[in-house]
Write a protein that holds these residues in place. Structure first.
Motif, PDB file in Angstrom:
ATOM      1  N   GLU A   1       0.815  -1.222   0.000  1.00 57.69           N
ATOM      2  CA  GLU A   1       0.000   0.000   0.000  1.00 57.69           C
ATOM      3  C   GLU A   1       0.848   1.272   0.000  1.00 57.69           C
ATOM      4  O   GLU A   1       0.322   2.379  -0.039  1.00 57.69           O
ATOM      5  CB  GLU A   1      -0.923   0.009   1.236  1.00 57.69           C
ATOM      6  N   ARG A   2       2.151   1.150   0.028  1.00 59.33           N
ATOM      7  CA  ARG A   2       3.052   2.292   0.167  1.00 59.33           C
ATOM      8  C   ARG A   2       3.554   2.775  -1.190  1.00 59.33           C
ATOM      9  O   ARG A   2       4.032   1.986  -2.006  1.00 59.33           O
ATOM     10  CB  ARG A   2       4.230   1.863   1.037  1.00 59.33           C
ATOM     11  N   GLN A   3       3.453   4.086  -1.433  1.00 58.74           N
ATOM     12  CA  GLN A   3       4.001   4.649  -2.664  1.00 58.74           C
ATOM     13  C   GLN A   3       5.518   4.692  -2.545  1.00 58.74           C
ATOM     14  O   GLN A   3       6.067   5.235  -1.579  1.00 58.74           O
ATOM     15  CB  GLN A   3       3.456   6.042  -2.915  1.00 58.74           C
ATOM     16  N   VAL A   4       6.203   4.107  -3.539  1.00 65.55           N
ATOM     17  CA  VAL A   4       7.658   4.041  -3.505  1.00 65.55           C
ATOM     18  C   VAL A   4       8.318   4.750  -4.682  1.00 65.55           C
ATOM     19  O   VAL A   4       9.535   4.770  -4.793  1.00 65.55           O
ATOM     20  CB  VAL A   4       8.162   2.580  -3.431  1.00 65.55           C
ATOM     21  N   GLY A   5       7.496   5.339  -5.560  1.00 60.79           N
ATOM     22  CA  GLY A   5       8.093   6.070  -6.669  1.00 60.79           C
ATOM     23  C   GLY A   5       7.107   6.361  -7.768  1.00 60.79           C
ATOM     24  O   GLY A   5       5.896   6.182  -7.624  1.00 60.79           O
ATOM     25  N   ARG A   6       7.670   6.835  -8.876  1.00 64.41           N
ATOM     26  CA  ARG A   6       6.881   7.076 -10.078  1.00 64.41           C
ATOM     27  C   ARG A   6       7.793   6.921 -11.282  1.00 64.41           C
ATOM     28  O   ARG A   6       9.014   7.073 -11.171  1.00 64.41           O
ATOM     29  CB  ARG A   6       6.199   8.435 -10.063  1.00 64.41           C
ATOM     30  N   VAL A   7       7.183   6.606 -12.412  1.00 59.23           N
ATOM     31  CA  VAL A   7       7.941   6.488 -13.655  1.00 59.23           C
ATOM     32  C   VAL A   7       7.167   7.209 -14.754  1.00 59.23           C
ATOM     33  O   VAL A   7       5.944   7.091 -14.853  1.00 59.23           O
ATOM     34  CB  VAL A   7       8.230   5.019 -14.032  1.00 59.23           C
ATOM     35  N   ASP A   8       7.893   8.003 -15.525  1.00 64.95           N
ATOM     36  CA  ASP A   8       7.346   8.677 -16.699  1.00 64.95           C
ATOM     37  C   ASP A   8       8.004   8.042 -17.920  1.00 64.95           C
ATOM     38  O   ASP A   8       9.241   7.969 -17.993  1.00 64.95           O
ATOM     39  CB  ASP A   8       7.654  10.176 -16.675  1.00 64.95           C
ATOM     40  N   LEU A   9       7.185   7.564 -18.854  1.00 64.60           N
ATOM     41  CA  LEU A   9       7.676   6.925 -20.070  1.00 64.60           C
ATOM     42  C   LEU A   9       7.392   7.815 -21.267  1.00 64.60           C
ATOM     43  O   LEU A   9       6.280   8.349 -21.393  1.00 64.60           O
ATOM     44  CB  LEU A   9       6.990   5.576 -20.276  1.00 64.60           C
ATOM     45  N   HIS A  10       8.368   7.958 -22.141  1.00 67.47           N
ATOM     46  CA  HIS A  10       8.232   8.779 -23.345  1.00 67.47           C
ATOM     47  C   HIS A  10       8.669   7.941 -24.539  1.00 67.47           C
ATOM     48  O   HIS A  10       9.795   7.445 -24.585  1.00 67.47           O
ATOM     49  CB  HIS A  10       9.078  10.050 -23.232  1.00 67.47           C
ATOM     50  N   TYR A  11       7.750   7.781 -25.498  1.00 65.04           N
ATOM     51  CA  TYR A  11       7.978   6.920 -26.653  1.00 65.04           C
ATOM     52  C   TYR A  11       8.362   7.749 -27.871  1.00 65.04           C
ATOM     53  O   TYR A  11       7.661   8.684 -28.236  1.00 65.04           O
ATOM     54  CB  TYR A  11       6.702   6.129 -26.958  1.00 65.04           C
ATOM     55  N   THR A  12       9.493   7.408 -28.493  1.00 64.17           N
ATOM     56  CA  THR A  12       9.902   8.010 -29.761  1.00 64.17           C
ATOM     57  C   THR A  12       9.822   6.899 -30.809  1.00 64.17           C
ATOM     58  O   THR A  12       9.592   5.743 -30.461  1.00 64.17           O
ATOM     59  CB  THR A  12      11.340   8.574 -29.672  1.00 64.17           C
ATOM     60  N   PRO A  13      10.040   7.218 -32.072  1.00 68.76           N
ATOM     61  CA  PRO A  13       9.949   6.161 -33.087  1.00 68.76           C
ATOM     62  C   PRO A  13      10.938   5.008 -32.905  1.00 68.76           C
ATOM     63  O   PRO A  13      10.664   3.889 -33.325  1.00 68.76           O
ATOM     64  CB  PRO A  13      10.220   6.907 -34.396  1.00 68.76           C
ATOM     65  N   THR A  14      12.083   5.264 -32.253  1.00 68.34           N
ATOM     66  CA  THR A  14      13.080   4.198 -32.120  1.00 68.34           C
ATOM     67  C   THR A  14      13.496   3.892 -30.690  1.00 68.34           C
ATOM     68  O   THR A  14      14.170   2.891 -30.458  1.00 68.34           O
ATOM     69  CB  THR A  14      14.361   4.551 -32.907  1.00 68.34           C
ATOM     70  N   MET A  15      13.123   4.744 -29.731  1.00 73.58           N
ATOM     71  CA  MET A  15      13.576   4.558 -28.353  1.00 73.58           C
ATOM     72  C   MET A  15      12.449   4.829 -27.372  1.00 73.58           C
ATOM     73  O   MET A  15      11.508   5.547 -27.683  1.00 73.58           O
ATOM     74  CB  MET A  15      14.734   5.506 -28.026  1.00 73.58           C
ATOM     75  N   VAL A  16      12.612   4.273 -26.186  1.00 76.06           N
ATOM     76  CA  VAL A  16      11.731   4.603 -25.071  1.00 76.06           C
ATOM     77  C   VAL A  16      12.618   5.206 -23.989  1.00 76.06           C
ATOM     78  O   VAL A  16      13.629   4.616 -23.593  1.00 76.06           O
ATOM     79  CB  VAL A  16      10.990   3.369 -24.527  1.00 76.06           C
ATOM     80  N   HIS A  17      12.257   6.403 -23.543  1.00 77.78           N
ATOM     81  CA  HIS A  17      12.982   7.078 -22.473  1.00 77.78           C
ATOM     82  C   HIS A  17      12.122   7.032 -21.217  1.00 77.78           C
ATOM     83  O   HIS A  17      10.908   7.228 -21.282  1.00 77.78           O
ATOM     84  CB  HIS A  17      13.247   8.546 -22.830  1.00 77.78           C
ATOM     85  N   ALA A  18      12.756   6.775 -20.076  1.00 76.71           N
ATOM     86  CA  ALA A  18      12.033   6.745 -18.810  1.00 76.71           C
ATOM     87  C   ALA A  18      12.752   7.615 -17.794  1.00 76.71           C
ATOM     88  O   ALA A  18      13.984   7.678 -17.770  1.00 76.71           O
ATOM     89  CB  ALA A  18      11.930   5.326 -18.290  1.00 76.71           C
ATOM     90  N   THR A  19      11.953   8.264 -16.965  1.00 82.47           N
ATOM     91  CA  THR A  19      12.474   8.944 -15.783  1.00 82.47           C
ATOM     92  C   THR A  19      11.863   8.212 -14.603  1.00 82.47           C
ATOM     93  O   THR A  19      10.647   8.181 -14.441  1.00 82.47           O
ATOM     94  CB  THR A  19      12.072  10.426 -15.760  1.00 82.47           C
ATOM     95  N   LEU A  20      12.728   7.588 -13.811  1.00 78.59           N
ATOM     96  CA  LEU A  20      12.305   6.787 -12.669  1.00 78.59           C
ATOM     97  C   LEU A  20      12.740   7.488 -11.395  1.00 78.59           C
ATOM     98  O   LEU A  20      13.923   7.781 -11.202  1.00 78.59           O
ATOM     99  CB  LEU A  20      12.927   5.390 -12.744  1.00 78.59           C
ATOM    100  N   CYS A  21      11.776   7.795 -10.535  1.00 79.69           N
ATOM    101  CA  CYS A  21      12.056   8.423  -9.244  1.00 79.69           C
ATOM    102  C   CYS A  21      11.606   7.455  -8.165  1.00 79.69           C
ATOM    103  O   CYS A  21      10.445   7.033  -8.156  1.00 79.69           O
ATOM    104  CB  CYS A  21      11.299   9.738  -9.097  1.00 79.69           C
ATOM    105  N   VAL A  22      12.544   7.090  -7.264  1.00 82.75           N
ATOM    106  CA  VAL A  22      12.233   6.121  -6.210  1.00 82.75           C
ATOM    107  C   VAL A  22      12.629   6.667  -4.844  1.00 82.75           C
ATOM    108  O   VAL A  22      13.471   7.557  -4.739  1.00 82.75           O
ATOM    109  CB  VAL A  22      12.934   4.766  -6.454  1.00 82.75           C
TER     110      VAL A  22
END
Length: 103
Positions: free
Chosen positions: A24-45
């Motif tokens: 039940e505990r929030q431990v982070g967030r992730v933002d995903l960004h899709y480009t035509p050839t790559m996926v970029h993520a920002t992960l905060c924990v």
């Protein structure tokens, strides 16, 4: 072993944002960004997650979120930030500050 779960906060045609919980505990967030050839993520924990936990979490994000998005990719790049959340702010918060200042 942590039981990480993802709860989607928002989605656009080229991005998604998820809150990450362990039980039940929030431990982070992730933002995903899709480009035509790559996926970029920002992960905060949170600070308590170990390096092994971060690696496990990245693998889980790849398996459960990125691969299930069915977007072709050549690479998955993740920027990781570790710390504590100090708040979530919106326009409403700043409008209240302006009203209190008399502006």
């Amino acid at each position: 072993m942590p039981d990480f779960r993802f709860e989607r906060e928002c989605r656009t045609p080229h991005s998604e944002a998820y809150v990450i919980t362990d039980e039940e505990r929030q431990v982070g967030r992730v933002d995903l960004h899709y480009t035509p050839t790559m996926v970029h993520a920002t992960l905060c924990v949170v600070e308590s997650i170990t390096q092994d936990g971060i690696h496990d979490l990245i693998e889980l994000i790849d398996e459960e979120l990125v691969m299930s998005a069915d977007v072709p990719r050549e690479d998955f790049v993740v920027a990781v930030y570790q710390g504590r959340e100090i708040g979530v702010y919106s326009d409403e918060d700043f409008e209240e500050d302006l009203e209190e200042d008399g502006n």
